[in-house]
Each structure stands twice: as structure tokens, then as C-alpha cells.
Design a protein around this motif. Structure first.
Motif, PDB file in Angstrom:
ATOM      1  N   PHE A 101      -9.003   1.732  -2.416  1.00 24.14           N
ATOM      2  CA  PHE A 101      -7.659   2.266  -2.264  1.00 24.14           C
ATOM      3  C   PHE A 101      -6.742   1.564  -3.261  1.00 24.14           C
ATOM      4  CE2 PHE A 101      -3.397   2.340  -0.346  1.00 24.14           C
ATOM      5  CZ  PHE A 101      -3.261   3.703  -0.110  1.00 24.14           C
ATOM      6  N   PRO A 102      -6.074   2.309  -4.149  1.00 25.73           N
ATOM      7  CA  PRO A 102      -5.344   1.692  -5.253  1.00 25.73           C
ATOM      8  C   PRO A 102      -3.927   1.258  -4.899  1.00 25.73           C
ATOM      9  CG  PRO A 102      -5.268   4.070  -5.475  1.00 25.73           C
ATOM     10  CD  PRO A 102      -6.080   3.784  -4.237  1.00 25.73           C
ATOM     11  N   GLY A 103      -3.811   0.220  -4.075  1.00 25.87           N
ATOM     12  CA  GLY A 103      -2.499  -0.343  -3.812  1.00 25.87           C
ATOM     13  C   GLY A 103      -2.220  -1.482  -4.771  1.00 25.87           C
ATOM     14  N   ARG A 127     -10.297   2.024   1.473  1.00 26.82           N
ATOM     15  CA  ARG A 127      -9.479   3.057   2.122  1.00 26.82           C
ATOM     16  C   ARG A 127      -9.845   3.167   3.600  1.00 26.82           C
ATOM     17  NH1 ARG A 127      -6.699   7.312  -0.100  1.00 26.82           N
ATOM     18  NH2 ARG A 127      -7.682   6.946  -2.127  1.00 26.82           N
ATOM     19  N   THR A 152       0.806  -1.230   0.000  1.00 30.57           N
ATOM     20  CA  THR A 152       0.000   0.000   0.000  1.00 30.57           C
ATOM     21  C   THR A 152       0.834   1.273   0.000  1.00 30.57           C
ATOM     22  OG1 THR A 152      -0.165  -0.114   2.428  1.00 30.57           O
ATOM     23  CG2 THR A 152      -1.951  -1.097   1.163  1.00 30.57           C
ATOM     24  N   LEU A 201       2.119   5.059  -7.971  1.00 26.99           N
ATOM     25  CA  LEU A 201       1.116   4.667  -8.957  1.00 26.99           C
ATOM     26  C   LEU A 201       0.377   5.887  -9.490  1.00 26.99           C
ATOM     27  CD1 LEU A 201      -0.465   1.480  -7.325  1.00 26.99           C
ATOM     28  CD2 LEU A 201       1.239   1.578  -9.143  1.00 26.99           C
ATOM     29  N   THR A 259       1.518   3.733  -3.335  1.00 28.43           N
ATOM     30  CA  THR A 259       0.381   4.301  -4.068  1.00 28.43           C
ATOM     31  C   THR A 259       0.732   5.634  -4.712  1.00 28.43           C
ATOM     32  OG1 THR A 259      -1.181   3.181  -2.615  1.00 28.43           O
ATOM     33  CG2 THR A 259      -2.002   5.062  -3.848  1.00 28.43           C
ATOM     34  N   SER A 260       1.533   6.455  -4.028  1.00 25.89           N
ATOM     35  CA  SER A 260       1.893   7.750  -4.606  1.00 25.89           C
ATOM     36  C   SER A 260       2.645   7.572  -5.915  1.00 25.89           C
ATOM     37  CB  SER A 260       2.726   8.564  -3.612  1.00 25.89           C
ATOM     38  OG  SER A 260       3.933   7.878  -3.286  1.00 25.89           O
TER      39      SER A 260
END
Length: 443
Positions: free
Chosen positions: A419-421, A427, A168, A174, A171-172
Motif C-alpha cells: 500500500f503506497p502511503g 494493504r 496513509t 500520491l 495516497t489518492s
């Protein structure tokens, strides 16, 4: 889509923003203007099939979105080329339907033991973070049936949370994929610390297995035997990378996927009631075992619909090596193609009431004929996830085991935000309180 219309929504809620853009385009190819980075959003099943299967060799798992994955899992079964081919050849026999079925009893015994420990939560009326508890439970299962119990309980308690942080914390990167690796980003420090913990657990196992692979069927032994003729740090690293990849694919994704189940059941009491009834009839009040699985047909439909709405592997980016066409859209060499089951599986052109949770879509007597790539939660083509048989053995044993003992009450904000992990988790924290079933094992 121009920069002014994409940046803010993508930073705020990237998963749903991509789904909204695809829906507005009715599944046609969308090019996103993100300044120096302009990927294509590919959502129509015809185009998805072309990229993942028909012309897959021209669309490898490479490019900026795969850099964070490589920092965690290296060159392994999650990557491309000779490294992927070698790893798949070694690991595929350990994930066939027949071999996974042979693991079912060990899974069931582990689940029963772990859920007995959950009874303390029920007696205390305690609210638990269900994603965290499921990650711990699934980690114990994976360590027993795939890793041959070669990871101690203490190390397992370190490994599961470290992997969750690693999955996770990038993510930044991504969201800003064009940022160079040397440029510090939020989450980088947490990611490095998590990988250090993972290596501290995994590398001693690799070194011991290389000294003495043994004749066991666990993944560590199988990889060590298969790579016995390879020397040096590179061979050690390849085994390490595959172990980290398999731990994530078989553990992290299952725990994350099942986290979405409890809010869905809470919000759809008619589905929950029918599922409870099936578990009571098939499993009763005792521990679940593998013989129950063929009769848990509604539970399978629930899982399939859950994976339609919330596939843990939410993004499967590819890079175009050569120029080609998607429909009538020319794709330049080096372009990034964003493919997402979350996006495609919510297109109105292929799904009636796409945002509604309705397990009846997958009922055996009502199953509709639809495009093969309108539904692909485990990917497709040569890179179809080898862990899907494990999921459909592991997940129903876990859920049926929980529902034979408890009636989970759910506390979570609405709506939940994906949440895009590495895997798509909520999230927000999903908390559950376990109420014992009257007369059950947890009563």
C-alpha cells in the motif's frame, strides 16, 4: 510508456506496476505518460547514485510528491534547503551509533514491559492486528528514549493511530499528484482530522519546552535549546515539524517494516526455524537485552533481506532543477524523477532470484560485491536516513523479545499488496496469534 498502458495498473497496484515497468526496461530510464504529469522512473543503480549523491544539489526533495509530506511534517528534516540543514545539524548527534547504543537498555526494559502485556493475548488465543500492536509498542519505545517520557500514555494512545491515518490517507494525492490542493480528494478529511490530533498532542509539549527547555538529552529539549534564540510562531512550528518527522521516521517506519516479517517467516518455515534456534541460543527464555545484539547475526541478515523486498521508505522522488543527462536520456528542468528502493532492489540485472526471500544473500561469509546503490533501503547521499542506527537497535530487540516468549501464527491473505502511503505497509490486515514458548517468560 503511453497513458493507456499505465493508468489502470498504477491505480490498481502502483508499487508493483512501477517495479514491473523497470524490469521490462532492464533498469533503463522510463518516462510515464500520465496525461498532464510525465515523470521519469529511475531505477538503474548508476542513475540512482547520480541523483541521490553525485548531483544531489540539482535534485532536491521538491515537487508535487512532497506536498502531502509538507502538509504533515512542514519544513523539517524531511525537506530541503536551510530548514533541512538546520534540523539535521541539531538532530544528528542524537542519532549517532554511539548515542543510540546508550539507549539500548531503556529500549529493552520498555520492550519487556510491553511484551508482558501481550501475554494476555496469548492466554486468550486472540488474533491481533500485528501492525497496530507493533505501532503501539514502537510508539512507547520512541516516547521513552527519544521524547523523554514527556508524552502521557493517554496521548500516546491517540498519537500512534493518528499518525498512521495521516501517513496513509493522502495516497489518492500520491496517485493523482497533479490535482491542485484546493480540489477535494478521498482521504483529505481524515488527513486533516489526524493532523489536528497530532498537533493537539505535540504543540503543548513544544510550548512547555520553549518556556523551560531543561538540560535533558531528549529531542524536545534539544530542539528547544537549539532554537532558544528564535522567536515567534515560526520557531514553534519548526520544532513541531521536526518532532512530527522524527516520530514518523523512528516509529511508524519500524512498525510498518516489521509487519512484513511475520508473513515472510510463515511462508519460509526453514528461515523461521533457524531464527528461532538463534534466539533460543542467544537470548534463551529471559528478557532480551543489548548484550545479545552482536550475536544475533542471522536476525540481522533476515532484516536486511526483508528491507530489500519491503523497504518502508519505498519512494524517494526528486525534482530536476537544471537540465542534465541520465545515461543518454535528457532530463528537462522541473521534471519529477521517481526513485524507489522497492523497484531497484528487485532488478534481475543486480539480484539473483530477486522476488525470493533469501537471508543468505546477506550472510557475512557469503556477502556478494554489488553496486552501492543496488540496495538503499535508507536512502543515500546527504539525505541518508539518520534513523538507520536506531532501526538496527530497536528492531532486533523487539523481534528477539517476541520470539523469546512466543511463536507467532499468521493469518493473512496471499499475495499481500504493498500500500503506497508515506511508508509501505500491506494493504491487507496481517493478523497474528501468539503461542507461548514452553518454559518461556510468556508461558
Amino acid at each position: 510508456m503511453p497513458l493507456r498502458r499505465t493508468v489502470r495498473p498504477l491505480l490498481r497496484d502502483p508499487v508493483n506496476t512501477l517495479a514491473g515497468l523497470a524490469r521490462q526496461a532492464r533498469g533503463e530510464v522510463v518516462r510515464l505518460n500520465l496525461g498532464p504529469f510525465r515523470p521519469y522512473l529511475v531505477s538503474h543503480p548508476d542513475h540512482v547514485q547520480h541523483v541521490l549523491r553525485g548531483d544531489w544539489e540539482n535534485h532536491p526533495r521538491e515537487g508535487v510528491f512532497w506536498k502531502p509530506v509538507e502538509r504533515l511534517a512542514g519544513r523539517s528534516i524531511l525537506t530541503e534547503g536551510p530548514d533541512w540543514e538546520s534540523s539535521r545539524r541539531i538532530l544528528q548527534p542524537l542519532f549517532t551509533a554511539r548515542y543510540v547504543a546508550s539507549l539500548a537498555q531503556d529500549m529493552a526494559e520498555t520492550i519487556d514491559k510491553e511484551l508482558t502485556a501481550w501475554e494476555a493475548y496469548a492466554r486468550e488465543g486472540r488474533w491481533i492486528d500485528i501492525c497496530e500492536e507493533l505501532a503501539r509498542l514502537v510508539s512507547r519505545i520512541v516516547i521513552r528514549v527519544l521524547f523523554g517520557d514527556k508524552i502521557s500514555v493517554a496521548d500516546a494512545e491517540r498519537l500512534a493511530p493518528a499518525y498512521a491515518i495521516a501517513a496513509t490517507s493522502f495516497t489518492s494525492r500520491l496517485l493523482v499528484p497533479f490535482a491542485p490542493e484546493w480540489f477535494p480528494m478521498p482521504g483529505d478529511r481524515a488527513f486533516r482530522r489526524a493532523v489536528e490530533v497530532i498537533d493537539d498532542v505535540v504543540l503543548p509539549l513544544v510550548r512547555q519546552a520553549r518556556r523551560d527547555p531543561g538540560d535533558g538529552n531528549d529531542i524536545i529539549s534539544a530542539l528547544a535549546r537549539a532554537r532558544a534564540d528564535e522567536d515567534g510562531p515560526a520557531a514553534e512550528r519548526r520544532i513541531r515539524d521536526d518532532l512530527v518527522s522524527i516520530y514518523g521516521a523512528s516509529g511508524e517506519t519500524t512498525a510498518v517494516a516489521l509487519t512484513w516479517l511475520w508473513p515472510l517467516l510463515h511462508d519460509h518455515p526453514e528461515v523461521a526455524a533457524r531464527l528461532y534456534e538463534e534466539v533460543e541460543i542467544v537470548v534463551g527464555r529471559g528478557p532480551v537485552d543489548a548484550s545479545c545484539l552482536p550475536r544475533l547475526t542471522y536476525l540481522k541478515s533476515v532484516f536486511q533481506e526483508m528491507l530489500r523486498l519491503y523497504p518502508p521508505g519505498w519512494m524517494m522522488p526528486r525534482m530536476a532543477l537544471r537540465a542534465n543527462l541520465l545515461g543518454d536520456v535528457p532530463i528537462e528542468p522541473g521534471s519529477t524523477l521517481l526513485i524507489s528502493p522497492y523497484v531497484t532492489q528487485r532488478l534481475e540485472e543486480f539480484w539473483d532470484r530477486p522476488d525470493e526471500f533469501d537471508p543468505e544473500r546477506f550472510a557475512v561469509d557469503r556477502r556478494e560485491r554489488r553496486h552501492r546503490y543496488a540496495y538503499f533501503p535508507f536512502g543515500g547521499g546527504p539525505h541518508l536516513c539518520i534513523g538507520q542506527h536506531l532501526f538496527y537497535m530497536e528492531a532486533p530487540l523487539i523481534v528477539a523479545g517476541i520470539l523469546a516468549r512466543f511463536r507467532p501464527q499468521v493469518r493473512a491473505p496471499r499475495p499481500l499488496t504493498p500500500f503506497p502511503g508515506a511508508s509501505m505497509r500491506p494493504r491487507e490486515t496481517v493478523e497474528v496469534r501468539l503461542e507461548p514458548v514452553a518454559g518461556g517468560a510468556g508461558a
